[in-house]
Design a protein around this motif. Structure first.
Motif, mmCIF file in Angstrom:
data_model
loop_
_atom_site.group_PDB
_atom_site.id
_atom_site.type_symbol
_atom_site.label_atom_id
_atom_site.label_comp_id
_atom_site.label_asym_id
_atom_site.label_seq_id
_atom_site.Cartn_x
_atom_site.Cartn_y
_atom_site.Cartn_z
ATOM 1 N N LYS A 23 18.724 -13.052 -26.011
ATOM 2 C CA LYS A 23 18.512 -11.761 -26.681
ATOM 3 C C LYS A 23 17.116 -11.694 -27.279
ATOM 4 O O LYS A 23 16.459 -10.666 -27.233
ATOM 5 N N LYS A 24 16.673 -12.811 -27.830
ATOM 6 C CA LYS A 24 15.369 -12.840 -28.471
ATOM 7 C C LYS A 24 14.267 -12.609 -27.429
ATOM 8 O O LYS A 24 13.358 -11.800 -27.634
ATOM 9 N N THR A 26 14.573 -11.186 -24.526
ATOM 10 C CA THR A 26 14.654 -9.828 -24.021
ATOM 11 C C THR A 26 13.951 -8.859 -24.966
ATOM 12 O O THR A 26 13.113 -8.052 -24.545
ATOM 13 N N ARG A 27 14.285 -8.976 -26.243
ATOM 14 C CA ARG A 27 13.696 -8.061 -27.220
ATOM 15 C C ARG A 27 12.176 -8.166 -27.184
ATOM 16 O O ARG A 27 11.464 -7.161 -27.095
ATOM 17 N N GLU A 28 11.707 -9.379 -27.217
ATOM 18 C CA GLU A 28 10.268 -9.610 -27.284
ATOM 19 C C GLU A 28 9.556 -9.061 -26.047
ATOM 20 O O GLU A 28 8.544 -8.386 -26.144
ATOM 21 N N GLN A 71 9.542 -5.220 -25.612
ATOM 22 C CA GLN A 71 8.527 -4.652 -26.490
ATOM 23 C C GLN A 71 7.122 -4.822 -25.910
ATOM 24 O O GLN A 71 6.347 -3.873 -25.847
#
Lengths: 199, 989
Positions: free
Chosen positions: A28-29, A31-33, A36
């Motif tokens: 998840k981390k 993906t988020r990064e 963005q």
């Protein structure tokens, strides 16, 4: 390749494929990064960027971003074309694919990807061969026959005699094994004879 | 292809998905999902058995929910049930769920593995495919354990369908990546290599990936793949664009396969067989030629695929680094791309050229593009491209263009993106140092660097400038003048204050003659910055002031007034307060002579690899750092920060924040774990305060005792020699009385040689053991100094009397190795252990090892034992990391026959790569990865530190698995060192 992500302009993840073991939290981390970072880039910028110790290769198709993470020695341009070939496969399968196709038939998108890429490496580059594999699976889906159905086939005069012989031979086998083989066999026969399945 | 069954009839799923899409808010979505989860849960728990279709539908819904980012904690069992369904579509969904949501629930893994096993055995290619995909997607160790033996059989079986072979190959690859230990090498490997000749290009594509990965780890076993890959590649590149039918991609024949084959070839050095080599060169030339042909299509896919092959070919050319002609052509090709309108190509060209710059054949050709690259730095709109341009400028820099490149980088730094500033700062600092012909230019550059990007100038950078200024007296005056001028700026960066403070504190006297920079002006200038600075900088400035007291006695009172002020003496910060108190006291009570000695100019730093280089490497290193690496890094930063035990003159007060401070503290506190930086400086200060007399004593005695560590430790023992009698304790006298053989040294104890060899690559362990006595060792070495703790354990219940260990060195050894120790208590109680510390200093390189002779009385008998003490030359190794090109450059420089020592010998132990690596690291040299073109070889580098010289050592170990032999080559600048190291290391394998 370490992973592949598909996400929309709005940052919604549409497909994720991980070829290295990572915890859900880590996934998840990342993906988020990445979502963005990639969304922040301007259209004319180059399709590659260094990220952590990986190389990111991404490309936008309409509203969807396709984003692959590859290792240092991997080839960026060929990865770009992996993305393109995957898009072509989706397009061919769904008939001018759009984001909605991938949302509603996400499982199909995964199946196609598995036929094309396995373990992060290209398995089959021929469009024909990949689609043939998926097609066969789809055919099998339609030929969802039960045991009673098989007897119907057997007594149907238009059935290919080979199927009958085959059934006889394997009648001693377990039920499971038997249906498995008839599935493939019948489907193969039909393909050979170019007949359409009609029942 | 008509979409046969979009959503294949799972209407419920489609409805659910559109419901979710229609949710207006996150809350509504969560509500809808919870409702669905409750529904599914009740269905799964319900009494009514679900039919396959419903199960599939619900599992699919759960999967969808999970992919939306929600947690799923049930449904795994239902998914596993689907695996054993006979319906393809149910099985498929079951496998998909498992692939995406697998967790290591042992119960389930067994069931899943069972289902997979059944499908693999089903001989139904579609089911086998599904099972293999699942293994490849999950790739867990459990699966590797269960299937790694089975899959190779499927892969090479004659009757396996092509599509299954493809899946099996990649499945095996995935398992090999996660758990190589479970994948047994065997007969199948040679058959896998022959898949490169397979008719089906899809099979070749999949197999090439597998072979490449396997060949990286087992190059010998897959060596035959080279010629097969070359001939395959040659057939592809010479084929007409339609020959390969569906494997042609936008008029490019089999681009994926070509790239993979070229990657495979990069696992090996250039083919030895001239015919194969010629054919490969032809292929590469054809690829380069094709780049010049007009494109067959305007589509970007065509050019991408074509260039992907081209770039991979260039990588191979660079990897081989043997055909000057090809290298130069590659460079020209990349030069064209530098000005291409496609950003992607410019990016890649810059990236590839970076590696090309390090080849001696193409370095000059790369340099011709300097203007284009500088232009890219100025005009590229994409920061990632500019970053590549910086990298390339760094790579192409040499003495001829350093000034230009450094100037351009400094220029760029003013406007550079924040994300890459620190890296540019490091690069500028390194280039400036590496190519400085004129050190005034170096000082100017670094000061500019601090001015432009002070915030990004790390500790290492300013430490380094100080090290250099201190070591070169020709630049000291200039440096003092320049920092003095730079400090005139009303607002200057704190890092400049640090550098300024340090340099003026050391060399302010060199400019004091000029009335414009008189002592008082210097002091006032520094002190005007004092209040704006952080605590560490202020602490440094206080040390500068005390140094000024020595340099400029005329301003002593001014400085004492400052130190005496309440803001110093009563400062809330304990560090500042303590310094102020101590320095004030020192300046008041010490005589001029003592001040001059204590505050003497810093001694030169030992020459060492730039600390900044290590920092840059660290920055570029992988993101995930294991503990081991962390330790290594810590060690590195220690080395480079200069905290290693530098031969500090005991009487010199190091500036408190200088790297040397740590070493002072370390010497004083002994071999305990290193305290943190702050602690260490405080400790040192503490010792300064309480230990002033001790320091002075140290000074007065330092003439006679050259080893600084021994003195600070206060051991004060006389060096032991073979000719000297055993340390005079009351016991030794008794020995003389009692025993007639006491002075005779026993021959070496049996097994002593073996034990000795075991210690070459390690520092701790048991050296000797018999029924009575156990001798354990613990040792540590730093640069040319070392310390060894010898533990004597009495294994009996009776006292040992007259226990006398003696260190014996031959005259020759004595001149190159200085050993100091204290006698131990002559009585060792039963079951007790005594410890003896030996301080070691390596003066010059040496061949033999000292002998430890132990004599004691046990019961009525006299015992006399001798063992070799494992103090070997390699203990004074300091590992040096270097890149491939540096290594080979140095390797070539050491080509004198006397400098090389080679030994070919039979393996005495099983040839295990990891153990070998550990031994080389234990030996003390750095283990350099990816330096040798043959990945099976081991390459190491390091520096042997002795008091008189430092000797660079390069080593290369080539294992030959078939013959069970090794070839070890050592190249050092000194013959005897090569010889000794070769001797020592040969015994280890």
């Amino acid at each position: 390749m370490q992973f592949m992500l598909l996400f929309s302009r709005q940052g919604k993840l549409r497909l994720q494929k991980w070829y290295v073991p990572l915890s859900d939290k880590e996934k998840k981390k990342i993906t988020r990064e990445l979502v963005q970072t990639v969304l922040a880039r301007k259209p004319k910028m180059c399709s590659f960027l260094e990220w952590r110790d990986l190389k990111i290769v991404y490309k936008r198709y309409a509203s969807l971003y396709f984003c692959c993470a590859i290792e240092d020695q991997d080839n960026e341009l060929i990865t770009l074309e992996i993305i393109h070939r995957y898009v072509e496969l989706l397009d061919k399968y769904f008939g001018s694919v759009c984001e909605l196709d991938i949302i509603f038939n996400f499982e199909k998108a995964y199946f196609i990807l598995d036929e094309f890429l396995l373990g992060g490496e290209v398995q089959e580059t021929s469009k024909k061969n990949v689609l043939k594999a998926i097609e066969q699976a789809d055919l099998l889906q339609e030929v969802n026959f039960s045991f009673t159905r098989i007897s119907q086939i057997l007594f149907n005069p238009c059935i290919i005699t080979g199927a009958y012989l085959f059934l006889q031979r394997s009648s001693a086998e377990q039920f499971g094994y038997f249906t498995v083989n008839i599935d493939v066999y019948v489907q193969w026969k039909f393909q050979q004879s170019g007949q359409k399945i009609c029942w | 292809m008509p979409a046969v069954s979009k959503g294949d009839g799972m209407r419920g799923l489609a409805v659910f998905i559109s419901d979710i899409r229609n949710c207006k808010s996150k809350e509504a979505e969560i509500k809808r999902i919870n409702k669905e989860l409750a529904n599914i849960r009740s269905k799964f728990k319900g009494d009514k058995a679900l039919d396959g279709y419903s199960k599939k539908k619900y599992v699919c819904k759960l999967l969808f929910i999970f992919l939306l980012g929600h947690d799923i904690d049930f449904g795994h069992m239902e998914a596993v049930n689907l695996l054993s369904s006979n319906r393809y579509t149910e099985k498929q969904i079951g496998y998909l769920f498992i692939s995406v949501l697998v967790n290591s629930n042992s119960e389930l893994i067994r069931l899943i593995n069972n289902a997979i096993k059944n499908d693999l055995a089903s001989r139904n290619p579609t089911f086998m495919g599904l099972a293999l995909h699942c293994i490849a997607n999950v790739g867990s160790r459990e699966m590797a354990e269960a299937f790694a033996g089975e899959i190779p059989k499927i892969l090479v079986a004659g009757d396996t369908m092509d599509s299954v072979k493809q899946s099996a190959a990649l499945c095996l690859l995935r398992l090999y990546r996660t758990s190589p230990d479970f994948v047994p090498m065997g007969d199948w490997t040679s058959r896998v290599v022959h898949l490169l000749n397979d008719q089906h290009l899809g099979v070749v594509t999949a197999a090439t990936s597998l072979i490449t990965t396997l060949a990286q780890k087992n190059p010998e076993e897959f060596k035959t793949s080279v010629s097969l890959a070359v001939s395959r590649l040659s057939r592809i590149v010479t084929s007409a664009s339609t020959d390969l039918q569906d494997y042609t991609y936008y008029f490019v024949p089999a681009p994926w396969l070509s790239v993979k084959l070229l990657r495979l070839l990069q696992c090996y050095p250039p083919p030895e067989d001239a015919a194969v080599r010629g054919r490969l060169t032809e292929c590469l030339e054809t690829i380069l030629n094709k780049a010049q042909e007009p494109p067959k299509s305007k589509k970007v896919q065509h050019s991408n695929a074509k260039n992907a092959v081209l770039f991979e070919a260039i990588s191979l050319i660079i990897h081989h680094d043997s055909e000057p002609n090809l290298l130069v052509r590659a460079c020209n090709q990349l030069g064209q791309f530098l000005q291409h309108r496609e950003t992607n190509l410019r990016y890649l060209a810059l990236e590839s050229m970076c590696t090309l710059a390090s080849s001696e054949f193409s370095h000059e050709a790369v340099k011709t593009h300097i203007e284009t690259v500088i232009n890219a730095l100025k005009t590229e709109r994409d920061v990632s491209v500019r970053q590549r341009a910086v990298d390339l400028l760094y790579a192409m820099c040499d003495r001829s263009n350093a000034q230009q490149i450094v100037a351009e980088m400094l220029n760029y730094l003013e406007t550079a993106d924040y994300s890459i500033r620190e890296e540019i700062v490091l690069k500028v600092a390194i280039l400036a140092e590496k190519y400085a012909v004129d050190y005034t230019w170096y000082v100017d550059t670094i000061l500019n660097l601090i001015r432009i990007a002070g915030d990004y100038v790390s500790e290492e950078v300013w430490y380094r400038v100080i090290q250099i200024v201190i070591n070169r007296d020709d630049v000291q005056g200039y440096a003092a003048k320049t920092v003095f001028e730079a400090l005139q700026a009303p607002a200057c960066h704190e890092n400049l204050v640090k550098v300024g403070g340090y340099i003026l504190g050391e060399f302010g006297n060199l400019i004091a003659g000029d009335p414009r920079s008189s002592p008082l002006i210097q002091f006032n200038l520094l002190h005007s910055k004092f209040h704006l600075c952080s605590v560490p900088t202020r602490a440094l400035l206080l040390s500068t002031y005390i140094k000024f007291v020595n340099l400029f006695p005329e301003i002593k009172t001014t400085i004492q007034d400052v130190l005496r002020s309440d803001s110093q003496l009563k400062n809330a910060d304990v560090e500042l307060q303590q310094r102020a108190v101590e320095y004030l006291r020192l300046s008041t009570i010490a005589s001029t002579d003592i001040l001059a000695t204590v505050l003497e100019e810093m001694p030169p730093f030992p020459e060492r690899e730039s600390s900044i280089l290590a920092k840059l490497k660290k920055k570029k290193g992988p993101g995930t750092v294991t503990d081991l690496e962390e330790i290594k890094k810590e060690r590195n930063s220690d080395v480079n920060g200069g905290t290693e035990s530098t031969p500090v003159n005991a009487s010199t007060v190091a500036l408190p924040d200088s790297p040397l401070q740590g070493s002072l503290a370390e010497l004083v506190t002994g071999p305990r774990p290193r305290p943190s930086r702050l602690n260490s400086s405080r400790l040192a200060i503490h010792n300064l305060q309480t230990g002033v007399p001790c320091l002075f004593k140290g000074f007065f005695t330092s003439e006679s005792t050259p080893s600084p560590s021994a003195d600070l430790l206060g051991l004060g023992a006389a060096p032991l020699t073979s000719s000297a009698p055993p340390p005079s304790s009351t016991g030794s006298l008794l020995v003389d009385v009692f025993s007639d053989s006491a002075s005779v040294v026993a021959p070496l104890a049996p097994g002593s040689e073996d034990n000795f060899a075991r210690f070459v690559c390690k520092n701790n362990g048991v050296l000797f053991e018999n029924q009575l006595l156990q001798i354990g060792l613990k040792s540590e070495f730093r640069q040319n100094l070392g310390r060894m703790f010898i533990f004597y354990g009495n294994k009996t219940s009776t006292q040992f009397l007259n226990f006398t260990p003696t260190l014996i060195c031959s005259d020759e050894l004595q001149s190159s190795l200085n050993l100091q120790t204290k006698p131990v208590d002559p009585t060792v109680d039963g079951g007790a252990q005594v410890q003896q510390v030996v301080n070691i200093e390596c003066i010059s390189d040496f061949m033999e090892a000292p002998i430890l002779n132990i004599q004691f009385r046990y019961g009525g008998t006299f015992q006399n034992i001798s063992v070799k003490l494992p103090i070997t030359l390699n203990k004074f190794f300091q590992p040096t990391e270097m890149a491939s090109q540096d290594f080979f450059q140095r390797w070539k420089q050491l080509s004198n026959p006397q400098q090389e020592m080679q030994n070919i010998f039979k393996a005495k132990h099983p040839m295990d790569t990891e153990i070998t690596k550990a031994k080389i690291i234990g030996f003390g040299s750095a283990l350099l990865e990816e330096v040798d073109p043959n990945p099976a070889n081991f390459v190491g580098a390091g520096i042997i530190h002795t008091k008189t010289t430092q000797i660079g050592c390069l080593l290369r170990l080539e294992p030959n698995l078939q013959a069970q032999m090794y070839r070890l080559t050592l190249r050092t600048s000194k013959e005897t060192v090569s010889q000794r190291l070769c001797e020592l290391l040969s015994e280890q394998f």
